[in-house]
Every structure is written in C-alpha cells, then in structure tokens.
Design a protein around this motif. Structure first.
Motif, PDB file in Angstrom:
ATOM      1  N   GLU A 186     -15.909   0.911   3.583  1.00 32.59           N
ATOM      2  CA  GLU A 186     -17.060   0.455   4.744  1.00 32.59           C
ATOM      3  C   GLU A 186     -17.864  -0.425   4.875  1.00 32.59           C
ATOM      4  N   ALA A 187     -17.520  -1.366   4.491  1.00 28.54           N
ATOM      5  CA  ALA A 187     -17.857  -2.957   4.625  1.00 28.54           C
ATOM      6  C   ALA A 187     -17.452  -3.632   4.662  1.00 28.54           C
ATOM      7  N   LEU A 188     -16.133  -3.506   5.089  1.00 30.00           N
ATOM      8  CA  LEU A 188     -15.011  -4.089   5.738  1.00 30.00           C
ATOM      9  C   LEU A 188     -15.352  -3.627   7.178  1.00 30.00           C
ATOM     10  N   SER A 189     -14.869  -5.013   7.915  1.00 32.01           N
ATOM     11  CA  SER A 189     -14.762  -5.482   9.768  1.00 32.01           C
ATOM     12  C   SER A 189     -13.979  -4.394  10.262  1.00 32.01           C
ATOM     13  N   ASP A 190     -14.519  -3.897  11.002  1.00 29.75           N
ATOM     14  CA  ASP A 190     -13.453  -2.953  11.407  1.00 29.75           C
ATOM     15  C   ASP A 190     -12.490  -3.003  12.591  1.00 29.75           C
ATOM     16  N   THR A 191     -12.625  -4.384  13.505  1.00 24.00           N
ATOM     17  CA  THR A 191     -11.480  -5.305  14.080  1.00 24.00           C
ATOM     18  C   THR A 191     -10.221  -5.352  13.915  1.00 24.00           C
ATOM     19  N   ASP A 192      -9.452  -5.791  14.639  1.00 31.76           N
ATOM     20  CA  ASP A 192      -8.757  -5.872  14.720  1.00 31.76           C
ATOM     21  C   ASP A 192      -8.059  -7.408  13.368  1.00 31.76           C
ATOM     22  N   PRO A 193      -7.549  -7.318  12.364  1.00 34.49           N
ATOM     23  CA  PRO A 193      -7.347  -8.529  11.505  1.00 34.49           C
ATOM     24  C   PRO A 193      -5.835  -9.026  12.461  1.00 34.49           C
ATOM     25  N   GLU A 194      -6.021 -10.116  11.625  1.00 33.45           N
ATOM     26  CA  GLU A 194      -4.882 -10.995  12.163  1.00 33.45           C
ATOM     27  C   GLU A 194      -3.343 -10.304  12.087  1.00 33.45           C
ATOM     28  N   PHE A 195      -2.701 -10.774  12.810  1.00 34.36           N
ATOM     29  CA  PHE A 195      -1.054 -10.708  13.102  1.00 34.36           C
ATOM     30  C   PHE A 195      -0.438 -10.863  11.828  1.00 34.36           C
ATOM     31  N   LEU A 196       0.180 -10.958  10.480  1.00 39.13           N
ATOM     32  CA  LEU A 196       0.644 -11.207   9.720  1.00 39.13           C
ATOM     33  C   LEU A 196       2.153 -11.192   9.542  1.00 39.13           C
ATOM     34  N   CYS A 197       2.906 -10.777  10.124  1.00 41.67           N
ATOM     35  CA  CYS A 197       4.374 -10.301  10.563  1.00 41.67           C
ATOM     36  C   CYS A 197       4.233 -10.360  11.230  1.00 41.67           C
ATOM     37  N   SER A 198       5.986 -10.404  11.685  1.00 50.74           N
ATOM     38  CA  SER A 198       6.429 -10.641  12.601  1.00 50.74           C
ATOM     39  C   SER A 198       7.834  -9.404  13.331  1.00 50.74           C
ATOM     40  N   PRO A 199       8.233  -8.898  14.166  1.00 52.69           N
ATOM     41  CA  PRO A 199       9.066  -7.844  15.063  1.00 52.69           C
ATOM     42  C   PRO A 199      10.447  -7.888  13.476  1.00 52.69           C
ATOM     43  N   ALA A 200      10.647  -9.082  13.318  1.00 52.30           N
ATOM     44  CA  ALA A 200      12.106  -9.137  12.076  1.00 52.30           C
ATOM     45  C   ALA A 200      11.401  -8.571  10.823  1.00 52.30           C
ATOM     46  N   ASN A 201      10.082  -8.249  10.169  1.00 47.89           N
ATOM     47  CA  ASN A 201       9.299  -8.013   9.330  1.00 47.89           C
ATOM     48  C   ASN A 201       9.613  -6.233   9.026  1.00 47.89           C
ATOM     49  N   LEU A 202       9.490  -5.883   7.754  1.00 50.37           N
ATOM     50  CA  LEU A 202       9.705  -4.081   7.723  1.00 50.37           C
ATOM     51  C   LEU A 202       8.756  -3.007   8.267  1.00 50.37           C
ATOM     52  N   ALA A 203       8.573  -2.326   8.916  1.00 51.89           N
ATOM     53  CA  ALA A 203       8.152  -1.385   9.043  1.00 51.89           C
ATOM     54  C   ALA A 203       7.389  -0.094   8.499  1.00 51.89           C
ATOM     55  N   TYR A 204       9.047  -0.063   7.955  1.00 54.04           N
ATOM     56  CA  TYR A 204       9.059   1.068   7.093  1.00 54.04           C
ATOM     57  C   TYR A 204      10.008   1.331   6.217  1.00 54.04           C
ATOM     58  N   VAL A 205      10.286   1.598   4.477  1.00 56.11           N
ATOM     59  CA  VAL A 205      11.062   1.991   3.633  1.00 56.11           C
ATOM     60  C   VAL A 205      11.533   3.829   3.770  1.00 56.11           C
ATOM     61  N   ILE A 206      12.652   4.163   3.928  1.00 56.40           N
ATOM     62  CA  ILE A 206      12.856   5.663   4.191  1.00 56.40           C
ATOM     63  C   ILE A 206      13.615   6.266   2.883  1.00 56.40           C
ATOM     64  N   TYR A 207      13.541   6.872   2.099  1.00 54.25           N
ATOM     65  CA  TYR A 207      14.601   7.201   0.693  1.00 54.25           C
ATOM     66  C   TYR A 207      15.119   8.168   1.738  1.00 54.25           C
ATOM     67  N   THR A 208      16.713   8.404   1.081  1.00 54.47           N
ATOM     68  CA  THR A 208      17.645   9.685   1.524  1.00 54.47           C
ATOM     69  C   THR A 208      18.211   9.862   0.824  1.00 54.47           C
ATOM     70  N   SER A 209      19.143  10.699   0.648  1.00 57.82           N
ATOM     71  CA  SER A 209      19.667  11.136  -1.001  1.00 57.82           C
ATOM     72  C   SER A 209      20.948  10.241  -0.510  1.00 57.82           C
ATOM     73  N   GLY A 210      21.368  10.190  -2.152  1.00 53.89           N
ATOM     74  CA  GLY A 210      22.769   8.725  -2.209  1.00 53.89           C
ATOM     75  C   GLY A 210      23.960  10.002  -2.965  1.00 53.89           C
ATOM     76  N   SER A 211      24.335   9.780  -2.349  1.00 49.66           N
ATOM     77  CA  SER A 211      25.088  10.295  -3.220  1.00 49.66           C
ATOM     78  C   SER A 211      26.376  10.390  -4.727  1.00 49.66           C
ATOM     79  N   THR A 212      25.680   9.530  -5.791  1.00 48.78           N
ATOM     80  CA  THR A 212      25.424   9.607  -7.091  1.00 48.78           C
ATOM     81  C   THR A 212      24.085  10.395  -7.249  1.00 48.78           C
ATOM     82  N   GLY A 213      22.912  10.514  -6.328  1.00 46.95           N
ATOM     83  CA  GLY A 213      22.142  11.591  -6.575  1.00 46.95           C
ATOM     84  C   GLY A 213      20.762  10.969  -6.652  1.00 46.95           C
ATOM     85  N   ALA A 214      21.352   9.721  -6.874  1.00 44.92           N
ATOM     86  CA  ALA A 214      20.162   8.314  -6.947  1.00 44.92           C
ATOM     87  C   ALA A 214      19.276   8.656  -5.098  1.00 44.92           C
ATOM     88  N   PRO A 215      18.239   8.415  -4.940  1.00 48.77           N
ATOM     89  CA  PRO A 215      17.624   8.334  -3.774  1.00 48.77           C
ATOM     90  C   PRO A 215      17.735   6.921  -3.244  1.00 48.77           C
TER      91      PRO A 215
END
Length: 509
Positions: A186-215
C-alpha cells in the motif's frame, strides 16, 4: 460435383499435363495441380490481410491509454462490486512496483494462481506492467500438473490467494497473497511505472497438453497479442458501452481475448461466478442484471446452452448482441437451432485458433451458414484475421486446390515465439515459410486437416492423426463422425479405431 468444381478439376488436369511435359523426370507428387490464377488466389488474394496495428505498444500501454481517457469508467464488474479504470490501474501499478523489487522484469515469468475476481485482473495487469510475463495456473488443476508447470516455467514469484494457497504444490520462490492487504504494498506509488519491456518481450506463457503427457509452455509476445486485440476490437465492433462476460479458465488463451479486449477499448469486463453454471436460468439472469452485451464461450458450453435453451422458455439477455464461440468444432445442428432461437438480433462468430497462434486466427459469421437444410456437414471456421496467413498444403508444401483436403498451416504476426526450453519441438512445429518474402518468416502446423470451400472460407475436417487405414481403405474418422452426427437422436459423436481380440482394426462409434 457442381459445374464450378468440374471446371477447376479440368484446369488441374491441364496444369498436371503441362508439368509432365515441362519436366517429365519429376515425380508425380511434386508436379503442380493449380493453375496460375488459382495459385495466386489461394496464396495471395486469400491472405490479403495486412492491416495497421499499434506495433510500438505493449498490452498494458493500450490499457493505460484507456485509463487516461476515462479513469472513472467501469473496468471490472464482479460479485464484489465494480472497479473503475483508475482504481484498477492504481492497484496494478503498486503490484508492478513490488514485483520489480523482487527482480521481475522483461521475459521473467511470474506465476499467478487465483480465483476469478478483481484480484486476478489486478495480478495479470501488475505482472505486465512490471515488464514480466504471466504464467496462469488454474487452482483446480491437479497438484502434480501445477508442480510441473511451476518448475518448467522457472517462475521465481507466485501470486495467489489465501483460499487457493493450500491447494497449490510447494513453491521455493517468493509468494505474494493478492488478498492480503500488505502495508508495504500500500505504501508504494500508484502511478504508472516506467516501461521496462518492448513489444518483442513475452506477455505470457500458457501451458498446453503435450503428446508425451508433460505440458509444454507456449511463449507469446506482446506484439502478437496487440495485433490480435486490434483485430478483435474491430471484428467485435467493441464500444465503451459493451460489457463482456469473462467465462474461461485463465489457463486457456481464450481468457486473453475475454480479459484484455474490453480493457483496451474502454469497455467493461464482467467476471462469471460459479453459481451462474448451476442452471441456464441462473446464467441468463446474472447476465441480465449486469447488462452483459457479449458472450465469449467455449463451443462445448455453447452446445449445452443451445440444447437447454431449446427445452425452456428462457429468453436471451435483452442487451446481448454478440456471441463468440471457439475451442472445438461447432455442431451443424447446434448452429441451426441457435439461428432459430437467437434470430438475427445476436451476431454469432465461430472462431478457430491454436494457442501457438495467439487465441484465434479465423472467424465465421453464422449468419452466412445458409445451408439450413443440413446439406453442409461442417460449420466453416471462416477467413483469416488481420495480419494472418493460412495455407492448406500437401506433404511437399504444395498448395491444395479448393475442395481438396490438406494440412493447415498458419503464419503471420500471430505466431508465438515457440515452446519454452523446447527448441526441438519448436523447430518441428514452426517451419520456414516458403511463400513469404520476409527472411525468417515461419508457418505453424496445428496438426489439423482442412480444405477451402467454394467461397474460400476454410473448413476443418479433423486432426491429422484421425486418419486410419482399415482393410485397405484410408478412413477419415471425422468424416464418419459428421455423417453419424446428422442423426436427429444423437447429440455428440466420437469415432475411434480399436483393435479387436484378433488384432484387426474395427471402427467404433
């Protein structure tokens, strides 16, 4: 066969004979079938999807632009009440600053396991604003699968809640409870932080089923999501007055569409409750109370809803104007029943897209599904979305003619970076694009068989692996499913090839 189809086949025969005469030493498998006109139509004209999108923006940049424009507008609607754009932004900003203090930054993965609610949305935005990529974990998944995903992602920070923490596997990294009002946060600033990433950086990693059983973790970058959201906002005719129902688990990339499409155009996000699934009446009633205008539903749930609506006198919510379905093939009988029930008031889109191609790559308006007499056995998946290329190819990467099945390939800005720490699998599924002029352009292989229809919309015929050979006959299981599915007493159909006691293959429906 209609006249148009026969004319095309005659053209294919001519092209084949010309190819034989020009190079008689070539094997038949690599000889051309398409005329120059048809080749240009399928490779170029059908993929004329180039459109501008904000290439320099990340997802949270689009959201912050909406905050600046209308901070008092309602961003999130839930059982807990409403959250304005300004309030949501402030909470996400404080979380982002805390995450940065832990070392989270570009291409770092932050895991999040939370129930559907305002804290989940704050968590997703906070991770993005910190420059990191989120790894969504459904708390209802088995602990073994969650443990595998946590370990494979390499996440050093986990965002969760008191009510969920006990169901999660042991985690050696830093854990923050989103529902714990920390004085330090709560003590931290609520203003927009500095942009640290670019459009080429990852937004998310979503896991899907693999043919071997491991996601396996699919790595998706900001620019791919921003491109999709730009096209989706236009396709859905999104307005600030819209209220979109968030339905899917955050572990499915359909949630990307549901969560961020409204938040990048000033609309409102309504978070589904578990109580809404107890009955069709409860589902409809809550949507009416919230003034929901858009449903984005898994096709399986839509099938169930259509069946139940046909058996009741329940009417659709008065404000509902758009329904988007996706995730599996839409049943023709459901499409016809829905059209009779919903009429022309509710626009309905059948979408298709693998996680590796950022949510959806095609859309088909069911208003175009004119074959209400049942002659057409499949509901098409439609045409490519913006900055997307689709090809139906044979095993030698030659384009297949209209009406002829082949393997579906997807290309364009939509493609994921690849699979996390799986370069072998990435190289296997993401292949060089032989038709692109851009160096390094790729095509993704979803593993689906498809064909072009006469209107050059696409129809998915089933998985590549669903083709079997029995007593010398090559059989497409999806084709048999489609025929059986036309029986009026059958709701859903699956056909399998099973070994009998004498080790002979037999079809079982």
């Amino acid at each position: 066969f209609d006249a148009g189809g026969m004319d095309r086949m005659l053209g294919h025969l001519g092209a084949l004979l010309e190819g034989v005469l020009c190079d008689p030493e070539k094997p038949v498998s690599v000889l051309p079938l398409l005329t120059h006109t048809e080749r240009t139509k399928l490779l170029v004209d059908c993929n004329a999807t180039d459109a501008p999108f904000p290439k320099d923006y990340c997802i949270h940049g689009l959201f912050e632009a909406m905050v600046a424009r209308a901070p008092e507008a309602v961003a999130v609607i839930s059982e807990a009440g409403e959250l304005s754009y300004g309030e949501l932004n402030a909470q996400a900003n404080r979380l982002a600053r805390w995450l940065n203090s832990t070392g989270a930054g570009p291409d770092e993965r932050v895991a999040i396991a939370a129930r559907r609610g305002p804290e989940l949305i704050v968590g997703l935005l906070g991770i993005l604003k910190a420059g990191a990529a989120y790894v969504p974990l459904d708390p209802d998944y088995p602990q073994e699968r969650l443990a595998c995903m946590l370990a494979d992602s390499g996440a050093r920070v986990l965002l969760t809640q008191h009510s969920v923490q006990g169901a999660l596997p042991e985690f050696d990294g830093t854990t923050l409870l989103l529902d714990d009002s920390s004085a330090a946060l709560e003590a931290l600033s609520d203003t927009d932080p500095e942009f640290l990433c670019s459009p080429a950086n990852l937004a998310y990693v979503i896991y899907t089923s693999g043919s071997t059983g491991a996601p396996k973790g699919v790595m998706v970058e900001h620019r791919s999501v921003v491109n999709f959201l730009t096209g989706a906002v236009a396709l859905f005719s999104m307005q600030p007055t819209d209220r979109l129902l968030q339905f899917s688990s955050i572990s499915f990339d359909a949630a990307v569409e549901e969560v961020f499409t409204p938040l990048v155009c000033g609309a409102s996000l309504a978070l589904r409750t578990e109580a809404m699934l107890t009955s069709t009446a409860a589902f409809q009633s809550q949507c009416e109370i919230w003034g929901v205008t858009q449903w984005h539903l898994p096709t399986a749930y839509w099938h169930q809803l259509v069946k139940e609506l046909a058996d009741t006198t329940t009417s659709l919510p008065s404000g509902l104007r758009l329904v988007v379905i996706g995730g599996e093939r839409a049943l023709p009988e459901a499409a016809r029943a829905w059209r009779r029930f919903a009429g022309a008031r509710v626009r309905t889109l059948n979408t298709y897209g693998p996680t590796e191609a950022t949510v959806a790559v095609t859309a088909f308006d069911l208003a175009h599904y004119a074959d209400m007499d049942g002659a057409r056995q499949q509901v098409p998946i439609g045409w490519p979305l913006i900055n997307t290329r689709l090809h139906v190819l044979d095993r030698n990467l030659n384009p297949m003619p209209v009406g002829v099945p082949g393997e579906l390939y997807v290309g364009g800005v939509c493609l994921a970076r690849g699979y996390l720490d799986r370069p072998d699998l990435t190289d296997q599924r993401f292949v060089p694009d032989p038709f692109a002029s851009d160096t390094g352009a790729r095509l993704y292989r979803p593993g689906d068989r498809a064909r072009y229809l006469d209107d050059v919309s696409l129809e998915v015929l089933g998985r590549i692996a669903h083709q079997v050979k029995i007593r010398g006959f090559r059989i497409e299981l999806g084709a048999i499913e489609a025929v059986l599915g036309r029986h009026p007493d059958l709701h859903q159909v699956v056909v399998l090839a099973r070994l009998t006691e004498s080790d002979a293959l037999q079809l079982v429906g």
